[in-house]
Design an enzyme around this catalytic site. Structure first.
Site, short mmCIF file in Angstrom:
data_model
loop_
_atom_site.label_atom_id
_atom_site.label_comp_id
_atom_site.label_asym_id
_atom_site.label_seq_id
_atom_site.Cartn_x
_atom_site.Cartn_y
_atom_site.Cartn_z
N HIS C 215 1.16 -1.15 -0.06
CA HIS C 215 0.02 0.25 0.03
C HIS C 215 0.77 1.25 0.08
O HIS C 215 0.44 1.97 -0.60
CB HIS C 215 -1.34 0.32 1.51
CG HIS C 215 -2.01 0.80 1.00
ND1 HIS C 215 -3.03 1.18 -0.04
CD2 HIS C 215 -1.74 2.11 2.01
CE1 HIS C 215 -3.52 2.16 0.12
NE2 HIS C 215 -2.58 2.83 0.64
N TYR C 219 0.86 5.47 -2.78
CA TYR C 219 1.71 6.69 -2.32
C TYR C 219 3.16 7.12 -2.40
O TYR C 219 2.52 7.99 -2.04
CB TYR C 219 1.53 6.73 -0.22
CG TYR C 219 -0.71 6.94 0.40
CD1 TYR C 219 -0.83 5.17 0.61
CD2 TYR C 219 -1.16 7.47 -0.12
CE1 TYR C 219 -1.82 5.22 1.14
CE2 TYR C 219 -2.47 7.69 0.28
CZ TYR C 219 -3.56 6.45 0.88
OH TYR C 219 -4.32 6.21 1.44
N HIS C 366 -11.31 -0.39 -9.93
CA HIS C 366 -10.21 1.43 -8.48
C HIS C 366 -8.86 1.02 -8.92
O HIS C 366 -8.75 2.55 -8.73
CB HIS C 366 -10.20 0.58 -7.08
CG HIS C 366 -9.42 1.03 -6.10
ND1 HIS C 366 -10.30 2.39 -5.48
CD2 HIS C 366 -8.01 1.05 -5.30
CE1 HIS C 366 -9.14 2.43 -4.95
NE2 HIS C 366 -7.79 2.19 -4.86
N PHE C 367 -8.01 0.55 -8.80
CA PHE C 367 -6.49 1.14 -9.36
C PHE C 367 -6.66 2.22 -10.35
O PHE C 367 -5.39 2.73 -10.91
CB PHE C 367 -5.47 0.14 -8.66
CG PHE C 367 -5.15 -1.15 -8.77
CD1 PHE C 367 -5.43 -1.97 -8.70
CD2 PHE C 367 -4.51 -1.17 -10.54
CE1 PHE C 367 -5.29 -3.35 -9.09
CE2 PHE C 367 -4.33 -2.30 -10.81
CZ PHE C 367 -5.06 -3.82 -10.65
N HIS C 368 -7.03 0.99 -11.43
CA HIS C 368 -6.90 1.68 -12.38
C HIS C 368 -6.82 3.37 -13.27
O HIS C 368 -7.00 4.04 -12.98
CB HIS C 368 -7.50 1.03 -13.65
CG HIS C 368 -6.80 0.19 -14.03
ND1 HIS C 368 -6.46 -1.46 -13.83
CD2 HIS C 368 -5.73 -0.04 -15.25
CE1 HIS C 368 -5.70 -2.49 -14.47
NE2 HIS C 368 -5.65 -1.61 -15.23
N ARG C 429 -10.75 -12.11 -11.06
CA ARG C 429 -9.40 -10.96 -10.71
C ARG C 429 -8.43 -12.29 -12.24
O ARG C 429 -8.42 -13.21 -11.71
CB ARG C 429 -8.76 -10.40 -10.44
CG ARG C 429 -8.47 -9.17 -10.00
CD ARG C 429 -7.72 -8.12 -8.66
NE ARG C 429 -6.75 -7.73 -9.23
CZ ARG C 429 -5.54 -7.14 -7.87
NH1 ARG C 429 -6.16 -7.80 -7.21
NH2 ARG C 429 -4.66 -6.39 -9.32
N ARG C 430 -7.88 -11.39 -12.93
CA ARG C 430 -6.32 -11.90 -13.67
C ARG C 430 -7.49 -13.24 -14.23
O ARG C 430 -6.30 -14.22 -14.47
CB ARG C 430 -5.79 -12.44 -12.69
CG ARG C 430 -5.25 -11.09 -11.77
CD ARG C 430 -4.00 -12.01 -11.17
NE ARG C 430 -3.52 -10.51 -10.01
CZ ARG C 430 -3.51 -9.91 -8.79
NH1 ARG C 430 -4.30 -10.99 -7.66
NH2 ARG C 430 -3.57 -8.50 -8.45
#
Lengths: 66, 192, 544, 277
Positions: C215, C219, C366-368, C429-430
């Site tokens: 994580h 950041y 979400h992370f894209h 996923r994946r």
């Protein structure tokens, strides 16, 4: 442009943004950025409501697990 | 001299006190919003059983078939002596054993899985039953299915070239139809 | 013209040159997992491509970009040449060599272990050595940022460190601490196995060590975008930064709270109890605070700029903002992407609710949306800001730059919103390919096709980006390219609270907090036994 | 203390107290409140709650006492020791032992579709495991169990090394050049099964373990293998007459295949895919 203290931004004066002319439009800023507060509060409010909807109507609906 | 001049111009824009006040109030407001969300989590966590799995048990992945809880004859749905239901799966490279499990609706079911090779994912899709299956550890998830029906159970963690074809099914039958089993009896729903 | 501009330029070019192929791979993957026909529809090729796309977009591209941006900040805010520039070139060399070394085995299909490694799955040793080299190269940058930071502070006692330098140093510190997690996993667990010295690996410990990095690396990517929010946007918009103090508090909060939250990636793992999972969930709520603070502070700064340009009425200032300026447009679009992106994050981090969407396409979307969208759109804007200064040539056309930003914005939304929906419908996923003849999967066909359309828009946006960069690199040189200007706070002050001008105390707090939140979770593995799993390779490497 | 240190000191104190408050909230709810209703519902004592939160169950594993009699599929387990032994064979010594194997197994004295597996080029671990299974009786064949019982595990490894060094079956290293039509778009249902599998029925892709382009410990490469032998083994796995696959992976998958698919798969693998013999 009077000499302004700018070290908090950059150590060489020409690297710092020019000072701002005071104009009447700034009067409304006297008591804080009202517009920004409205936008921020409404967007965070939307996030909170969305989160609550997701939590109670999607998550809890899908069955207990632990 | 610079400081005196600077305050005279800058302060005209917004006094520092106002800036500090709005920022501080905003900070408190955000803390309250986050606190509210945490409170909802805690209340539902205490009220119902809505929290992540919590059971650290290890098992030697290389000898699952020789001894222990996950020998092949012990896989599938079982009724425990105390009447609770336990379903055991093995998640291995590229198939779940058994490929299909029968579970009674609206009763507390304990899923127990492990893996002999790599990390897999255990996910009864469209429900909250979702956990990782890590070799060397036993995944223990308690769950209750309210809606009878067939659920697809894909492996949702990458486990190699066959990951996309690895899926099992969980058949949730109404309580009445779930025939009671002898303690050492294990059932699966096999090919459809 | 900037000092050591070649250094920054080399980093940025290297970053964007590996971003380009990774973007094409991403596009191919989107089509591969949709009902559309695509050339080379081979599952093995997908998993290799996914490893390459992930490794570039998560390790090589952002690390190189942030290093380049860091050097540019150091030189332009401290107003003196970079100390240790030769070491910087050495770090750059390590990163490039490491990146290539990692990508070659992936190309040969010998290391399709995805960028998060997944032991006991083990790939080619060269892949791990490559990733380790990239991390080693980035440590040169960490050291240089901190050396320049403390050297300037000792040369200017009592003076506040410029906000941008303070933030990039916090970013370097954060990366320095958090990279230790993944490095321990690679050095002590994965490399011995892929070299054949050991044959078993504790998958639980490996996942936990990686979560230390997993994580905080997010950041590490995010802070440069926030540096642009706080220090570049207000000046580009012709306004001032609402509160310099709030900026410093935000970066300190990121530094202290980014690492001890890692276990929200392990909520659904069997090797941890729910106690520490809840502690990490609470700490993740705290680490959401700086983003909420930033949203208000930046929108307030936008309002100031809008008012200065004569914007009247409650929201009249929005219209008068210079949306033709790439930096201002990028911040506006980034904030709009940050809302749905952050919302996804709130869902993921909410303890039990993670079960609903763990390892489904919701997480990928979400992370894209939040990294690929909100952060990378700022990377483009930062590139537009730096290019004229690093090449002494004007940016060819702000209109093309703004078009590119808009395309990236719409592309990201169109790609990720259907993806979120598919995740809620249970799409795992994946997966290399989906069997759309299965009714349960067929429901998601239209969603996946819409995502492909979003992907095409993104790809077009990338091409426009490179068009602007190339044209600007070979434009007619200009002597009078003004240096980078950093925003002035509404009330700039000659002094800053000592705690907001240094990191010693925050490092102590960070280490104490990480010890408290990760001590037991990592320590427990040394008291558990017989959980070591035999290493498995997809290409018979391990049995050499 | 000069004002300078004063504000630093109070700043530090504030930060530490806030942090302590957050941690108290986290640990308090996480360890004392939430676990009370987890696992075994009902109000547990504080120490039970902490044990539950750490994942160390206080309850004895009361739920796996009664088990059906265990059936051991194979006494081979892919531990480090077994793999060391299986891979440590010497081909030359193996060659001398292999004298009496050539009668049935070697190519020249062997007609197509004989139902007899080709061994030349077979993966070491596979040979070692099958011989051990014949010895332990977890794989039934009167001729083979006699052969296996007459040899020692060290000799299994030598035989395995010898056959692995022979040309014949392709080495399955798990790599393959990417090619088209290996997804569900492939018109040929059998090719689809080999490369993509059939998740609707829970059938894994054959190639992901047996190649081309996939490798799994203990899974033999099947290209150029004898078609009749392959079909018979699939049927045996489906009916359970052959049950020496560790953790039931092959019995599960074969059980989901139809006999027609078994025959088609066997013939495609025997032909060596795109006709490459």
């Amino acid at each position: 442009m009077e000499e302004e203290h700018h070290y908090g931004s950059a150590s060489e004066p020409e690297r710092v943004a020019p000072a701002i002319r005071r104009s009447t439009a700034l009067e409304t800023l006297k008591n804080g950025p009202r517009g920004a507060l409205v936008i921020a509060v409404s967007s965070v409010g939307l996030l909170l409501i969305g989160w609550l909807l997701f939590y109670f109507f999607l998550f809890l609906r899908r069955g207990t697990v632990g | 001299m610079a400081e005196q001049l600077n305050n005279q111009i800058a302060s005209g824009l917004i006094q520092e006190e106002i800036i500090e006040r709005t920022e501080r109030r905003w900070l408190y407001a955000m803390a309250i919003v986050l606190g509210l969300m945490l409170a909802v989590i805690v209340f539902t966590g205490v009220g119902q059983m809505m929290s992540p799995l919590s059971d650290v048990e290890t098992i030697n992945p290389a000898t699952l078939h020789l001894k222990g809880e996950f020998v092949e004859s012990n896989l599938g749905t079982a009724v425990e002596p105390d009447g609770s239901i336990t379903v055991r799966f093995l998640a291995e490279q590229y198939t779940f054993v058994p490929p299909c499990a029968v579970v009674p609706a609206s009763t507390l079911v304990r899923f127990r899985l492990t893996s002999p090779d790599v990390t897999h994912g255990f996910f009864v899709s469209t429900t909250n039953v979702n956990a990782m299956v890590v070799p060397g550890y036993i995944t223990n998830v308690m769950a209750r299915f309210n809606r009878p029906g067939d659920y697809v159970m894909p492996c949702d963690e990458y486990c190699g070239f066959g990951h996309h074809a690895m899926a099992a099914r969980v058949r949730v039958v109404p309580q009445g139809q779930f025939k009671n089993l002898q303690p050492e009896q294990r059932i699966t729903c096999g090919a459809q | 013209m900037e000092r050591s501009r070649l250094l920054s330029l080399a980093h940025l070019w290297a970053a964007f040159l590996c971003f380009l192929p990774a973007a094409f791979l991403g596009m191919w993957q989107l089509m591969m997992r949709s009902p559309l026909r695509v050339p080379l529809d081979d599952p093995n090729a997908y998993y290799a491509s996914l490893t390459a796309h992930g490794s570039i977009m998560a390790y090589v591209f952002p690390t190189l970009f942030i290093m380049g941006f860091g050097y540019a900040i150091t030189v332009s805010t401290l107003g003196r040449s970079l100390r240790g520039e030769s070491w910087a070139w050495m770090g750059f060399f390590f990163c490039v060599v490491g990146g290539v070394m990692a990508l070659v085995p992936i190309g040969f299909g010998r290391s399709s272990v995805l960028y998060t490694f997944y032991p006991p799955l083990v790939g080619s040793v060269w892949y791990y050595l490559g990733v380790a080299l990239v991390i080693i190269g980035s440590y040169f940058w960490v050291a240089l940022m901190l050396i320049n930071f403390s050297a300037w502070k000792s040369d200017n006692p009592g003076k506040p460190v410029p906000l941008a330098m303070f933030a990039i140093s916090a970013c370097a510190l954060l990366w320095g601490w958090t990279a230790l997690g993944a490095t321990c996993e690679v050095v002590f667990q994965i490399l011995p196995v892929s070299l054949g010295l050991r044959h078993t690996i504790d998958a639980g410990l490996a996942r936990t060590l990686f979560s230390v990095t997993l994580h905080a690396i997010v950041y590490f990517w995010l802070i440069p975008a926030y540096i642009a929010f706080y220090t570049l946007m207000p000046q580009a918009a012709g306004g001032r930064l609402y509160s310099d103090t709030m900026g410093r508090i935000t970066f300190v909060l990121f530094l202290v709270f980014s690492i001890p939250v890692g276990m929200h990636h392990l909520f659904m793992d069997p090797e941890h109890g729910s106690g520490f999972k809840f502690v990490h969930s609470v700490l993740t709520f705290i680490v959401a605070l700086p983003t909420l603070l930033t949203v208000f502070t930046i929108v307030a700064s936008l309002e100031i700029a809008g008012r200065v340009r004569g914007g009247k009425g409650l929201l009249g200032w929005i219209r008068t903002l210079p949306w033709g300026e790439p930096m201002v447009l990028a911040v506006g679009l980034s904030l709009l992407l940050l809302a749905p992106g952050g919302f996804g994050g709130l869902i993921n981090m909410s303890y039990g609710m993670n079960a609903m969407i763990h390892n489904t396409s919701w997480v990928t979307a979400h992370f894209h949306l939040i990294f690929g969208g909100a952060v990378v759109i700022m990377y483009f804007a930062i590139a537009y800001e730096l290019w004229p200064r690093l090449n002494a040539r004007p940016l060819v056309s702000k209109r093309a730059a703004c078009l590119q930003l808009w395309l990236w914005f719409w592309g990201m939304l169109i790609m990720t919103l259907p993806w979120h929906a598919a995740g809620l419908m249970g799409q795992p996923r994946r997966y290399a390919i989906f069997d759309y003849s299965d009714p349960a999967v067929a429901k998601m066909a239209s969603l996946d096709i819409t995502s492909v359309v979003g992907g095409l828009i993104l790809l077009f946006s990338v091409l426009v980006f490179f068009y602007v960069l190339f044209r600007s690199t070979f434009a007619r040189p200009e002597e009078s390219v003004s240096p980078i200007r950093y925003a002035l706070a509404v009330n700039p002050s000659a002094t800053v609270h000592p705690l907001l001008n240094g990191f010693v105390f925050w490092n102590v707090l960070l280490l104490a907090l990480t010890l408290i939140s990760y001590g037991y979770p990592i320590g427990q593995f040394f008291f558990l036994h017989n959980q070591d799993a035999p290493a498995r390779s997809l290409s018979q490497e391990v049995l050499r | 203390m000069s004002p300078e240190n004063g504000s630093v000191h109070s700043g530090r104190l504030l930060a530490v107290t806030i942090l302590a408050g957050i941690l108290a909230l986290g640990f308090g709810f996480g360890f004392l409140v939430l676990p009370r209703n987890q696992g075994t519902p009902g109000l547990a004592s504080a120490s039970d709650s902490i044990y539950q939160a750490l994942g160390l169950h206080t309850h004895n594993n009361s739920f796996n006492t009664v088990q059906p009699p265990a059936k051991i599929p194979s006494y081979v387990a892919w531990t480090e020791a077994t793999m060391q032994q299986a891979m440590g064979g010497d081909a030359k010594r193996g060659e001398s032992i292999a004298g009496n194997c050539t009668g049935c197994h070697v190519e020249p004295a062997h007609t197509a579709e004989s139902g007899m597996p080709r061994l030349a080029g077979l993966d070491r671990l596979v040979t070692y495991k099958q011989l051990d299974d014949y010895r332990s009786g977890t794989r039934l064949s009167d001729t083979m169990s006699a052969v296996a019982q007459s040899l020692t595990p060290k000799q299994y490894a030598d035989l395995a090394a010898y056959f692995a060094s022979q040309k014949g079956l392709p080495e399955n290293r798990g790599e393959r050049a990417p090619g088209s039509h290996r997804s569900y778009h492939n018109a040929d249902p059998v090719q689809r099964l080999i490369y993509a599998g059939d998740p609707k029925r829970g059938i894994a892709a054959c190639a992901s373990c047996h190649g081309p382009g996939g490798y799994l410990i203990g899974a033999p490469a099947l290209i150029n293998q004898d078609a009749l032998y392959l079909e018979q083994q699939l049927l045996a796995f489906a009916q359970g007459t052959r049950s020496n696959d560790i953790n039931m992976s092959m019995r599960t998958i074969a059980g989901l295949l139809t006999p027609a698919e078994m025959k088609a798969l066997a013939s495609i693998y025997a032909k060596g895919f795109d006709g490459s013999k």
